[in-house]
Scaffold this active site. Sequence first.
Site, PDB file in Angstrom:
ATOM      1  N   ASP A 136       0.838  -1.192   0.000  1.00 51.93           N
ATOM      2  CA  ASP A 136       0.000   0.000   0.000  1.00 51.93           C
ATOM      3  C   ASP A 136       0.878   1.248   0.000  1.00 51.93           C
ATOM      4  OD1 ASP A 136      -2.338   1.777   0.697  1.00 51.93           O
ATOM      5  OD2 ASP A 136      -3.307  -0.152   1.004  1.00 51.93           O
ATOM      6  N   HIS A 210      -3.798   5.873   3.408  1.00 48.67           N
ATOM      7  CA  HIS A 210      -4.451   4.659   2.925  1.00 48.67           C
ATOM      8  C   HIS A 210      -3.826   3.397   3.509  1.00 48.67           C
ATOM      9  CE1 HIS A 210      -5.832   1.705  -0.136  1.00 48.67           C
ATOM     10  NE2 HIS A 210      -6.828   2.538  -0.344  1.00 48.67           N
ATOM     11  N   SER A 539     -11.122  -0.833  -0.892  1.00 53.11           N
ATOM     12  CA  SER A 539      -9.843  -0.820  -0.184  1.00 53.11           C
ATOM     13  C   SER A 539     -10.020  -1.115   1.293  1.00 53.11           C
ATOM     14  CB  SER A 539      -9.159   0.542  -0.344  1.00 53.11           C
ATOM     15  OG  SER A 539      -8.614   0.691  -1.618  1.00 53.11           O
TER      16      SER A 539
END
Length: 769
Positions: A136, A210, A539
């Site tokens: 990520d 994220h 996600s």
Amino acid sequence: MALSYYFFLFLSSLAISVQSDGPKTFIVHVSKSHKPHIFTTHHHWYSSILQSVSSYSQHSPQILYSYDRAARGFSARLTSGQADQLRRVPGVVSVIPDRVRQLHTTHTPTFLGLADTFGIWPNSDYADDVIVGVLDTGIWPERPSFSDEGLSAIPSGWKGKCETGKDFPASSCNRKIIGARLFYRGYEADRGSPMDESKESKSPRDTEGHGTHTASTAAGSVAANASFYQYAKGEARGMAVKARIAAYKICWKTGCFDSDILAAMDQAVADGVHVISLSVGADGYSPEYDADSIAIGAFGASEHGVVVSCSAGNSGPGASTAVNVAPWILTVAASTIDREFPADVILGDGRIFGGVSLYTGDPLGDEKLPLVYSGDCGSPLCYPGKLDPSKVAGKIVLCDRGGNARVEKGSAVKQAGGVGMVLANLADSGEELVADSHLIAGTMVGRKAGDKIRDYIKSDPSPTATITLRGTVIGKSPSAPRIAAFSGRGPNYVTPEILKPDVTAPGVNILAGWTGSIGPTDLEIDKRRVEFNIISGTSMSCPHVSGLAALLRKAYPKWTTAAIKSALMTTAYNVDNSGKIFTDLATGQESSPLVHGSGHVDPNRAMDPGLIYDMESSDYIGFLCAIGYGPSRISPFTKNTSSVDCSKHSLGSPGDLNYPSFSVVFMSESVVKYKRVVKNVGRNANAVYEVKINAPSSVEVKVTPSKLSFSEEKSSLSYEISFSSSNGSLGLEQVKGLESAFGSIVWSDGIHSVRSPIAVRWLSSFAAF
């Protein structure tokens, strides 16, 4: 004296009357960069700000706490009038009232049925020593979700390392974050120059948020008193709280490059991870498997016993928008949980329309304010700089969803002088509601409500409204789960005979850890800093399933990756907490296996699936042969062009792959037959399973044999399933030129229910894949 005089002049120029009321506690968030250089410390700056507003009331404000880690700012006892003055001070981002909430879990573990006293958590020892590789944007290691308190030593089989940087010392890793690496060469090659380290970190540190969110969702430690400001207060924990995290930073300012992704997957396997969690995928339609680096890397990982869990993508609700659709990948859709953050729109005519919001400032109040439509003010989509201030100032603006970031629309309204925003879905988003931490009093409403509000604005000569925030609400209304409109969906663009996505999991309004580098909205103008953030996407659903896969890996270390995937699929459910089939938020109608796959994951049932559909690398090679790949196209997977003889390996058809679900395409033939093999993994070696058929409309389904009698000598048994199309298929669902119908088969021994969904499609002459 001069400093106080400066603030006094500034505030006096606002010429706003101040109410006389009692003091309350407020939390004041500031922009660190706005601190005047004349102040030596932030505390000195805060004191001067408070001194400047003290003359507006008999109450002298007092600082309670200064914040410089989880947030930047302070809390103080203020009157409402003083709080209103503070909002107009340069550098103050927001002023919100302190509110009392009762602690609850934050909340997906409870929604998933996970508990410390029974089920998969205690029976898998919370995935202790299982290593989850998160590919990520990196990780923000200081978050409480990454504490290693109570964890045992780093697993002896771990071969990875902790790469350091100027902002990522060796102490960033511990017994929770046991590895951290970065992969950037593909990115820099595309740039044609080294990255700008003043804008992004050339280390494993997450400057986007994220990666921290996904890592803490999959395997975060228990974090007490977690919340996003006043929302979702409680105890945060990942799906596998004792699992270890290895962070692989693959994504940068302009994206995630295949060369970097594949290098990270390769390294993760070498390092010894057991699960790879990858919330990244292709734009547009999924590419052919041999042109898909993620598919190729996942195949190699699976060969080494590594489960690869991937997001289905956020390009829904169009048909064939699911990505990461290779059959050896666990593909995850996104759905809601039973927690909402309601924020209602109250019109001047008394009508109330429900919406959602994570706005952290003071509410607008009960007084109705002028309401306008953005399309009448210069920009239907509320692009920054495009709204006419003369038409927006002092008003609430209805903005259309789409085109630009949702929170950016509110910022555009604020820049034009507006005081509030109602964000309305259009047809493509339907009734999907995603809560955002707006920088202005704002809420999102569904398409139906948006249409009615627009009509009200057009028909009423003086339309007005206000927005009422209702905090955090947990309950059965609206029902949950519901499938997000943005969630990528089938039919499978590459291989229609393989049903994708595989399962759905919580992916809407999910609370998890966040970076300290940017604000919760990811906008430069947002100077707030938070430890936890609430965001949405596949996600977010992907790492939920990655963590569950880690639990199963610990419970059954000898299971193949296909067995773990099968257990999650065949135990999934497809009814919401009101007892009805899931709703697809894109249409407001029943969802289908093309949207939610086998259903919503049920981790405790996955612990005891009864039967599994197992596969090995040779089965996948046979599948590639069946879809027409020759040795040259299969070589990226086998790494040897001469190792495959499709005349010996090929399946009868792609649908003969031993997959736990069924996808049938009728073209010229009216009968389709598939073969399957199931393995008994239940406690009773002599179990007898009988099949129950829920046939799709216009299809006859026959299973032979209809009873499977297992024994110690015969733990694996085969069956054939045939699908016969009747002549008429009118009135069935239309999906991209296809007429579709849905059903299922369930094998049961009286204890276990092993369910496989069926998606049947009639390929029209004008349909194309």
